[in-house]
Design a protein around this motif. Structure first.
Motif, PDB file in Angstrom:
ATOM      1  N   ILE A   1      57.706 133.026  38.330  1.00 26.35           N
ATOM      2  CA  ILE A   1      57.388 133.059  36.897  1.00 26.35           C
ATOM      3  C   ILE A   1      58.668 133.084  36.071  1.00 26.35           C
ATOM      4  O   ILE A   1      58.780 132.397  35.042  1.00 26.35           O
ATOM      5  CB  ILE A   1      56.498 134.270  36.584  1.00 26.35           C
ATOM      6  CG1 ILE A   1      55.123 134.103  37.245  1.00 26.35           C
ATOM      7  CG2 ILE A   1      56.339 134.447  35.079  1.00 26.35           C
ATOM      8  CD1 ILE A   1      54.211 135.298  37.060  1.00 26.35           C
ATOM      9  N   ARG A   2      59.642 133.875  36.500  1.00 26.82           N
ATOM     10  CA  ARG A   2      60.907 133.953  35.758  1.00 26.82           C
ATOM     11  C   ARG A   2      61.623 132.608  35.765  1.00 26.82           C
ATOM     12  O   ARG A   2      62.123 132.156  34.721  1.00 26.82           O
ATOM     13  CB  ARG A   2      61.796 135.031  36.372  1.00 26.82           C
ATOM     14  CG  ARG A   2      63.136 135.222  35.664  1.00 26.82           C
ATOM     15  CD  ARG A   2      63.988 136.253  36.376  1.00 26.82           C
ATOM     16  NE  ARG A   2      64.240 135.842  37.759  1.00 26.82           N
ATOM     17  CZ  ARG A   2      65.192 134.968  38.115  1.00 26.82           C
ATOM     18  NH1 ARG A   2      65.962 134.405  37.179  1.00 26.82           N
ATOM     19  NH2 ARG A   2      65.358 134.652  39.375  1.00 26.82           N
TER      20      ARG A   2
ATOM     21  N   THR B   1      60.278 129.656  36.152  1.00 30.63           N
ATOM     22  CA  THR B   1      59.503 128.700  35.357  1.00 30.63           C
ATOM     23  C   THR B   1      59.736 128.906  33.869  1.00 30.63           C
ATOM     24  O   THR B   1      59.855 127.936  33.106  1.00 30.63           O
ATOM     25  CB  THR B   1      58.006 128.839  35.681  1.00 30.63           C
ATOM     26  OG1 THR B   1      57.796 128.650  37.082  1.00 30.63           O
ATOM     27  CG2 THR B   1      57.183 127.822  34.910  1.00 30.63           C
ATOM     28  N   ALA B   2      59.796 130.157  33.442  1.00 31.64           N
ATOM     29  CA  ALA B   2      59.963 130.452  32.019  1.00 31.64           C
ATOM     30  C   ALA B   2      61.375 130.187  31.522  1.00 31.64           C
ATOM     31  O   ALA B   2      61.571 129.929  30.326  1.00 31.64           O
ATOM     32  CB  ALA B   2      59.588 131.908  31.747  1.00 31.64           C
ATOM     33  N   THR B   3      62.364 130.250  32.396  1.00 35.24           N
ATOM     34  CA  THR B   3      63.756 130.091  31.972  1.00 35.24           C
ATOM     35  C   THR B   3      64.343 128.726  32.315  1.00 35.24           C
ATOM     36  O   THR B   3      65.471 128.437  31.889  1.00 35.24           O
ATOM     37  CB  THR B   3      64.626 131.181  32.628  1.00 35.24           C
ATOM     38  OG1 THR B   3      64.513 131.095  34.057  1.00 35.24           O
ATOM     39  CG2 THR B   3      64.187 132.562  32.174  1.00 35.24           C
TER      40      THR B   3
ATOM     41  N   GLY C   1      64.032 127.389  28.795  1.00 35.87           N
ATOM     42  CA  GLY C   1      62.694 127.844  28.431  1.00 35.87           C
ATOM     43  C   GLY C   1      61.802 126.779  27.845  1.00 35.87           C
ATOM     44  O   GLY C   1      60.974 127.069  26.974  1.00 35.87           O
TER      45      GLY C   1
ATOM     46  N   PHE D   1      59.331 125.311  29.210  1.00 33.91           N
ATOM     47  CA  PHE D   1      57.921 125.503  29.548  1.00 33.91           C
ATOM     48  C   PHE D   1      57.216 126.357  28.501  1.00 33.91           C
ATOM     49  O   PHE D   1      56.059 126.077  28.130  1.00 33.91           O
ATOM     50  CB  PHE D   1      57.793 126.150  30.924  1.00 33.91           C
ATOM     51  CG  PHE D   1      56.370 126.485  31.305  1.00 33.91           C
ATOM     52  CD1 PHE D   1      55.519 125.512  31.778  1.00 33.91           C
ATOM     53  CD2 PHE D   1      55.880 127.782  31.160  1.00 33.91           C
ATOM     54  CE1 PHE D   1      54.207 125.801  32.107  1.00 33.91           C
ATOM     55  CE2 PHE D   1      54.568 128.087  31.493  1.00 33.91           C
ATOM     56  CZ  PHE D   1      53.723 127.093  31.964  1.00 33.91           C
ATOM     57  N   LEU D   2      57.872 127.409  28.028  1.00 32.78           N
ATOM     58  CA  LEU D   2      57.270 128.244  26.982  1.00 32.78           C
ATOM     59  C   LEU D   2      57.077 127.433  25.702  1.00 32.78           C
ATOM     60  O   LEU D   2      56.097 127.648  24.975  1.00 32.78           O
ATOM     61  CB  LEU D   2      58.144 129.468  26.718  1.00 32.78           C
ATOM     62  CG  LEU D   2      58.322 130.428  27.899  1.00 32.78           C
ATOM     63  CD1 LEU D   2      59.225 131.586  27.502  1.00 32.78           C
ATOM     64  CD2 LEU D   2      56.970 130.938  28.388  1.00 32.78           C
TER      65      LEU D   2
ATOM     66  N   LEU E   1      54.032 125.388  26.278  1.00 33.40           N
ATOM     67  CA  LEU E   1      52.837 126.228  26.192  1.00 33.40           C
ATOM     68  C   LEU E   1      52.493 126.539  24.738  1.00 33.40           C
ATOM     69  O   LEU E   1      51.314 126.533  24.352  1.00 33.40           O
ATOM     70  CB  LEU E   1      53.070 127.529  26.973  1.00 33.40           C
ATOM     71  CG  LEU E   1      51.839 128.396  27.248  1.00 33.40           C
ATOM     72  CD1 LEU E   1      50.824 127.635  28.096  1.00 33.40           C
ATOM     73  CD2 LEU E   1      52.241 129.686  27.946  1.00 33.40           C
TER      74      LEU E   1
ATOM     75  N   GLY F   1      53.746 126.920  37.021  1.00 33.46           N
ATOM     76  CA  GLY F   1      53.404 126.536  35.653  1.00 33.46           C
ATOM     77  C   GLY F   1      51.942 126.157  35.505  1.00 33.46           C
ATOM     78  O   GLY F   1      51.312 126.437  34.485  1.00 33.46           O
TER      79      GLY F   1
ATOM     80  N   LEU G   1      50.030 129.424  35.235  1.00 32.90           N
ATOM     81  CA  LEU G   1      50.200 130.048  33.920  1.00 32.90           C
ATOM     82  C   LEU G   1      49.428 129.295  32.831  1.00 32.90           C
ATOM     83  O   LEU G   1      48.972 129.904  31.861  1.00 32.90           O
ATOM     84  CB  LEU G   1      51.688 130.100  33.564  1.00 32.90           C
ATOM     85  CG  LEU G   1      52.568 130.975  34.464  1.00 32.90           C
ATOM     86  CD1 LEU G   1      54.027 130.882  34.033  1.00 32.90           C
ATOM     87  CD2 LEU G   1      52.095 132.420  34.441  1.00 32.90           C
ATOM     88  N   SER G   2      49.276 127.995  32.994  1.00 35.56           N
ATOM     89  CA  SER G   2      48.542 127.225  31.985  1.00 35.56           C
ATOM     90  C   SER G   2      47.037 127.410  32.078  1.00 35.56           C
ATOM     91  O   SER G   2      46.313 127.131  31.115  1.00 35.56           O
ATOM     92  CB  SER G   2      48.884 125.740  32.133  1.00 35.56           C
ATOM     93  OG  SER G   2      48.416 125.234  33.376  1.00 35.56           O
TER      94      SER G   2
END
Length: 315
Positions: A87-88, A90-92, A96, A98-99, A102, A285, A288-289
């Motif tokens: 998760i970390r 993917t988010a970074t 970032g 991906f965020l 989203l 990802g 998370l989606s």
């Protein structure tokens, strides 16, 4: 003088009937809705497994590294789960992005869902409570539009938006999603049953205008149907891939569907720029989606279930 006495005759006692045998307790009967069917239960379990197995695989695979995805059993966890690390990363990854994807998806989906629900409620209310020339023909066109796949309209929509310079803007994704023929049909059926004509006549007698009646009375009565249209449009826009793919060129405007597809092309590409380590990011990802849609359904399921049931029974 002697008196004759008649001997007293005693009648034989009637034969006693044998005691009835104790009856076995009856099992309570089940009504038509409570009957159990073993074949139907098996079929439903198979359907449940069909829908839940991919989600289970996605949840399990999100805890694995790229190497574990190929070396461990697909339907169980690896020896070293690393969900938080995935998760970390993917988010970074890539500052970032991906965020940002989203957030774009949330804006596209929520804006389209609210706008489509409001337009469908207004149009469905008009078809249900007003009579005008050609209303049946217009509603037949709406029913015909339900049969047209959205992918068949993607290229004409692109050409229209290119003429007005709206390509590669958020409006190119939001505006086409505002049109929901199925939502209009659903709201028309719901409004015909949920809004009494006597209530509208009472409001008109009190001096309320048509717009005020719709905003203050009709919308409140149409709330369950509105939630149903919101959920359907939210899911359709959230999972939409083809329309944003042809409308958007800037990666910063991508939704998660197109963004994850670009990551997948990097992971499976055969060129020099291929990076197999991206596969774990794509899987995480994807998980998370999916979570926001699951949360939305769990929070709003009681409203959309009542919206689907309305209009099915005549009072």
């Amino acid at each position: 003088m002697t008196t004759a006495t008649t001997p007293s005759t005693s009648r034989p006692a009637p034969p006693t009937a044998p005691a009835p045998a104790p009856r076995a307790p009856r099992r309570p009967r089940r009504d038509a809705t409570g009957r159990r069917s073993t074949p139907l239960t098996i079929v439903m379990l198979a359907v449940l497994a069909y829908f839940l197995l991919p989600l289970f695989w996605l949840a399990v695979s999100s805890t694995k590294s790229t190497q574990d995805l190929f070396t461990s059993f697909g339907l169980w966890f690896s020896h070293a789960p690393q969900l938080l690390e995935n998760i970390r990363e993917t988010a970074t990854h890539d500052d970032g992005v991906f965020l940002h994807w989203l957030l774009n998806t949330v804006l596209y989906s929520v804006g389209s869902a609210l706008g489509a629900a409001l337009l469908a409620a207004a149009a469905g209310y008009g078809f249900a409570k007003y009579r005008f020339r050609g209303d049946n023909a217009a509603f037949a066109l709406v029913l015909g539009a339900i049969m047209i796949p959205t992918t068949a309209l993607a290229i004409p929509t692109y050409l229209l938006f290119a003429k007005v310079d709206l390509v590669n803007t958020p409006w190119a994704v939001v505006l086409p999603s505002l049109v929901s023929p199925f939502g209009l049909y659903l709201m028309r059926i719901y409004a015909a049953d949920a809004i009494p004509d006597s209530l509208l006549e009472a409001a008109r007698i009190d001096g309320a205008g048509e717009l005020r009646i719709f905003c203050t009375i009709a919308l409140r009565l149409l709330a369950p149907g509105l939630v149903t249209v919101v959920l359907f449009t939210l899911v359709a826009t959230w999972n939409n891939y083809f329309l944003p793919l042809i409308m958007l060129n800037d990666p910063k405007l991508y939704p998660v569907t197109v963004g994850l597809s670009s990551w997948a092309s990097q992971a499976f590409g055969g060129g020099a720029g291929a990076n197999s380590n991206m596969l774990a990011l794509v899987v995480t990802g994807s998980l998370l989606s999916v979570i926001p849609l699951v949360v939305a359904f769990l929070l709003l399921q009681r409203y959309w279930q009542s919206g689907l049931a309305a209009g099915g029974v005549k009072q």
